[in-house]
Enzyme design. Structure first.
Site, PDB file in Angstrom:
ATOM      1  N   ARG A 224     -12.963  26.325 -23.322  1.00 13.77           N
ATOM      2  CA  ARG A 224     -11.822  24.903 -22.806  1.00 13.77           C
ATOM      3  C   ARG A 224     -11.071  25.365 -22.015  1.00 13.77           C
ATOM      4  NH1 ARG A 224      -9.710  21.976 -27.760  1.00 13.77           N
ATOM      5  NH2 ARG A 224      -9.248  23.946 -28.176  1.00 13.77           N
ATOM      6  N   SER A 288      -9.456  34.301 -29.031  1.00 15.00           N
ATOM      7  CA  SER A 288      -9.380  34.276 -30.690  1.00 15.00           C
ATOM      8  C   SER A 288     -11.135  35.822 -30.952  1.00 15.00           C
ATOM      9  CB  SER A 288     -10.473  33.548 -31.536  1.00 15.00           C
ATOM     10  OG  SER A 288      -9.842  32.707 -30.922  1.00 15.00           O
ATOM     11  N   ASP A 342      -6.395  32.446 -32.508  1.00 11.66           N
ATOM     12  CA  ASP A 342      -6.272  31.304 -32.350  1.00 11.66           C
ATOM     13  C   ASP A 342      -6.041  31.072 -33.651  1.00 11.66           C
ATOM     14  OD1 ASP A 342      -8.386  32.168 -33.897  1.00 11.66           O
ATOM     15  OD2 ASP A 342     -10.023  30.822 -33.444  1.00 11.66           O
TER      16      ASP A 342
HETATM   17 MG    MG Z   1     -11.445  27.032 -32.793  1.00  6.80          MG
END
Ligand code: MG
Ligand code: ADP
Length: 602
Positions: A224, A288, A342
Site C-alpha cells: 500500500r 516488514s 510493522d
Molecule cells: Mg500487516
C-alpha cells in the site's frame, strides 16, 4: 449410502396390556373381523350384539391404523433429517424393525410402509425385520462402539502432541528469554536466531507532531501507499488515505530493480490519484522483513520471508534501493526519513493513544514482536542511556532446533514444503500463512489412517493452501452449526459426514489454541523481561497488536491473553488493537523523527 434406523414399535397399543389381549386384538383384524370380534368378546365374558361386534372391529382398525400412521410420521421426520444432513437428492435407507406388533399384526407393517413412502417420496426406504434385535444388536453396537472408540483414541493420541501443558508453555517462555539474551549480546548475536534488531526508534509520539507524510507498507498481504496527515493541538489526530497495489508474482520473484521500480511506479500513481503529482514529502517505509538497521534511515535486508524472493536485495540497504529507483524515474524526489518494521509501527500507533504501550505484536500472515529495551542491554548500539525499540524477529525462534521437542511431524511437513525450509519455525506454528496448512496435514494423516472422510483422500485435500486460515475462524465460530461446518468443507470440495465435521472442527480448535498459547508464552517472556529490566515487582504495560488472525479469529486473542496472564502473573498487561499499525505507524515514526530533527536544527 444405506442408513439403518432401528425402530422398536410398542407404545401405541399400550392400552391392550397383556399379551393375550394383544394377540386377540391382532386376530380381530382378520378378514372376518366381525366374527373374530364376537369370539373375543364372548371369551371376555360379554354377550355382544351384531352391532357390538362390528363396532369393536372398527375401533380396533382405527386404533391400529392411527398407531401405524403416527409411527410413519415420526420415521418420516427422522428420514428427512438424515437426508438434509447428508445433503443428498435422494436418500436410500434401510430401516431395521423389531417388535411383535410390527411382526405379528396382519396389517400394521403394510400400513406403516405405505404411509412412510407417501410422506417421504424422495427416499427409497427398505424395511428389514431384525432377528432378535436386542440380543444380536447389543453385540453389534458394542463392536461398532469399540471400533469408533479405537479410532477416537488414535486421533486423540495424534492431537495430544499439539496440546501443550502449562509446564511446557513455561518452558517455551524460559527458552524465549534465553534466545532474547543471545540476540541482544554482542558475542552471541551472530549465531542467534532471534535477532533482537535495534530499530533506532527511541521516542514515542508526544502529540506535538504535525504535517503530511507519505508511507509505504511492504511485507504484509497487500502493498500500500498512504498519505497520512498528522495534526496537533486542538485538532490532534491522524487522517489517512491509502491505495492498495498488487505486486505480481513475477515481480516478487524477479530482480530487486524490477521490484523497486514497481514500487516507485505505484507511488507515482498514488500521487497523481491524490492530485499531488510532483510534491515532495517526508516518507516512512514500513518494510516488514528482518533487517539490520544502522540508523533510522538505513536498513540492510537480511533475508526475504513471506514469499518474497527478488534477487540482489539481501545484504543491501532498502533505502538506497528505493532512492535509486526514484532517481531512475526522474519524476519526483522523496525524503526517506525512516524504515520501520510493522511491529514498531504498531507499537507507535498504539503509543499515540496510550503512553503505556511499549510492546508491538503482529499476528497476521507472519508473527513478530518488538518492545522498548534498555540501551545498556542493546549491545549492538553504542550508548547506555535511555531505551530503544528492539525488533525481535521472533518468528525465527526455534531455528537452532531449540523448539524441536515441541514441533510435530505436521509442523515439519509444513516447514519442508514452504519457501524457506528450516527458517521461521516459531512463526510457522503461530501465524495465518501456516495454520491452515497444519490443519490440512493433520486431516491428510487422519484420512490415510482411515480415521476421517471414510479413508478416502480427495484430490482437493492434497492441494496445498486450500485450507486458508480464515476457514479456521469460520469453522470455530461459536454460532456455527455443524451443518454449516459441513457447508464450508463442501465449499472446499471435501464431502464430510456429521462425524467428519466434528473431527475437523476439533483439529482446527487444537491447532489455533496451540498457536495462541505459544504466542502468549513468547509475550510472557517479553513483558517479564521489561519488568525485570526495571527491577519492578509489578509492571503495567500495554501491547499494541495488529494482524488479521488476532483480530478476526473467534478465540485466538482470548486464549493468548489468558496465557500471558497465567505465565507472567506479575505483569498487568492490556492489549490494544492497532488501527492500521503498519501504515499509520510508519507515518508517525517519520513525524516523530521530523519533530526531533526540526528541534535539533532550531
Ligand atoms: Mg500487516
Ligand atoms: P499481514 O500480516 O500480511 O499484514 P494481515 O494482518 O491482514 O496481513 O493478515 C493476513 C492473514 O490473516 C492471512 O494470511 C490469513 O491467513 C489470515 N486471515 C485472513 N482472514 C482471516 C480470518 N477471518 N481469521 C483468521 N485469519 C485470517
Amino acid at each position: 449410502m444405506e442408513q439403518c434406523i432401528l425402530v422398536r414399535h410398542l407404545a401405541p397399543l399400550r392400552r391392550l396390556q397383556s399379551s393375550r389381549q394383544q394377540t386377540l386384538a391382532q386376530s380381530i383384524e382378520e378378514k372376518d373381523g366381525t366374527r373374530k370380534a364376537r369370539e373375543v368378546l364372548v371369551r371376555l365374558g360379554l354377550d355382544p350384539t351384531q352391532e357390538d361386534c362390528v363396532a369393536t372391529h372398527r375401533i380396533c382398525q382405527i386404533v391400529s391404523t392411527r398407531s401405524a400412521s403416527l409411527c410413519a410420521a415420526t420415521l418420516a421426520a427422522v428420514l428427512r433429517r438424515i437426508k438434509e444432513n447428508k445433503g443428498e437428492e435422494r436418500l436410500r435407507s434401510t430401516i431395521g424393525v423389531d417388535g411383535s406388533v410390527y411382526k405379528k399384526h396382519p396389517h400394521f407393517a403394510k400400513r406403516l410402509h405405505k404411509a412412510v413412502r407417501r410422506l417421504v417420496p424422495d427416499c427409497d426406504v427398505r424395511f428389514l425385520r431384525s432377528e432378535d434385535g436386542s440380543g444380536k444388536g447389543a453385540a453389534m453396537v458394542t463392536a461398532v462402539a469399540y471400533r469408533l472408540a479405537d479410532q477416537h483414541r488414535a486421533r486423540q493420541k495424534t492431537l495430544e502432541a499439539l496440546k501443550l501443558s502449562r509446564e511446557q508453555l513455561l518452558e517455551v517462555k524460559r527458552r524465549m528469554n534465553v534466545e532474547m539474551q543471545r540476540g541482544l549480546s554482542k558475542e552471541t548475536h551472530a549465531l542467534a536466531p532471534v535477532k533482537m534488531l535495534p530499530t533506532y526508534v527511541c521516542a514515542t509520539p508526544d502529540g506535538t507532531e504535525k504535517g503530511d507524510f507519505l508511507a509505504l507498507d511492504l511485507g504484509g498481504t497487500n502493498f500500500r501507499v498512504l498519505l497520512v496527515r498528522v495534526r496537533n493541538g486542538k485538532r490532534r489526530g491522524v487522517e489517512m488515505h491509502n491505495k492498495i497495489y498488487s505486486i505480481p508474482q513475477e515481480v516478487m520473484h524477479g530482480t530487486g530493480d524490477e521490484l523497486f521500480d514497481h514500487i516507485v511506479q505505484c507511488i507515482a500513481d498514488f500521487l497523481e490519484y491524490m492530485g499531488m503529482k510532483g510534491v515532495s514529502l517526508p516518507l516512512g517505509f514500513t518494510f516488514s522483513f528482518p533487517c539490520q538497521q544502522n540508523s533510522l534511515d538505513e536498513s540492510i535486508l537480511l533475508k526475504w520471508t513471506k514469499g518474497f524472493k527478488a534477487s540482489g536485495c539481501e545484504g543491501e540497504d532498502v533505502v538506497t534501493l528505493l532512492k535509486e529507483a526514484i532517481h531512475r524515474r526522474e519524476e519526483f524526489d522523496l525524503d526517506v526519513v525512516a524504515v520501520v518494521n510493522d511491529t514498531v509501527g504498531t507499537m507507535m500507533t498504539c503509543g499515540y493513544e496510550d503512553p503505556h504501550c511499549e510492546v508491538g505484536l503482529i499476528v497476521g500472515t507472519g508473527s513478530n514482536a518488538c518492545y522498548m529495551e534498555e540501551m545498556r542491554n542493546v549491545e549492538l548500539v553504542e550508548g547506555e542511556e535511555g531505551r530503544m525499540c528492539v525488533n525481535m524477529e521472533w518468528g525465527a525462534f526455534g531455528d537452532n532446533g531449540c523448539l524441536d521437542d515441541f514441533r510435530t511431524e505436521f509442523d515439519v511437513a509444513v516447514d519442508e514444503l514452504s519457501l524457506n525450509p528450516g527458517r521461521q519455525r516459531f512463526e510457522k506454528m503461530i501465524s495465518g500463512m501456516y495454520l491452515g496448512e497444519i490443519v490440512r496435514n493433520i486431516l491428510i494423516d487422519f484420512t490415510k489412517r482411515g480415521l476421517l472422510f471414510r479413508g478416502r483422500i480427495s484430490e482437493r485435500l492434497k492441494t496445498r493452501g486450500i485450507f486458508e486460515t480464515k476457514f479456521l475462524s469460520q469453522i470455530e465460530s461459536d454460532c456455527l452449526a455443524l451443518l454449516q461446518v459441513r457447508a464450508i468443507l463442501h465449499h472446499l470440495g471435501l464431502e464430510s459426514t456429521c462425524d467428519d465435521s466434528i473431527i475437523v472442527k476439533e483439529v482446527c480448535i487444537v491447532v489455533a489454541r496451540r498457536a495462541a498459547q505459544l504466542c502468549g508464552a513468547g509475550m510472557a517472556a517479553v513483558v517479564d523481561k521489561i519488568r525485570e529490566n526495571r527491577g519492578l515487582d509489578t509492571l503495567k504495560v500495554t501491547v499494541g497488536v495488529d494482524g488479521t488472525l488476532y483480530k478476526l479469529h473467534p478465540h485466538f486473542a482470548q486464549v493468548m491473553h489468558e496465557t500471558v496472564k497465567d505465565l507472567a502473573p506479575k505483569c498487568d498487561v492490556s492489549f490494544l488493537e492497532s488501527e492500521d499499525g503498519s501504515g499509520k505507524g510508519a507515518a508517525l515514526i517519520t513525524a516523530v523523527a521530523c519533530r526531533i530533527r526540526d528541534a535539533g536544527q532550531r
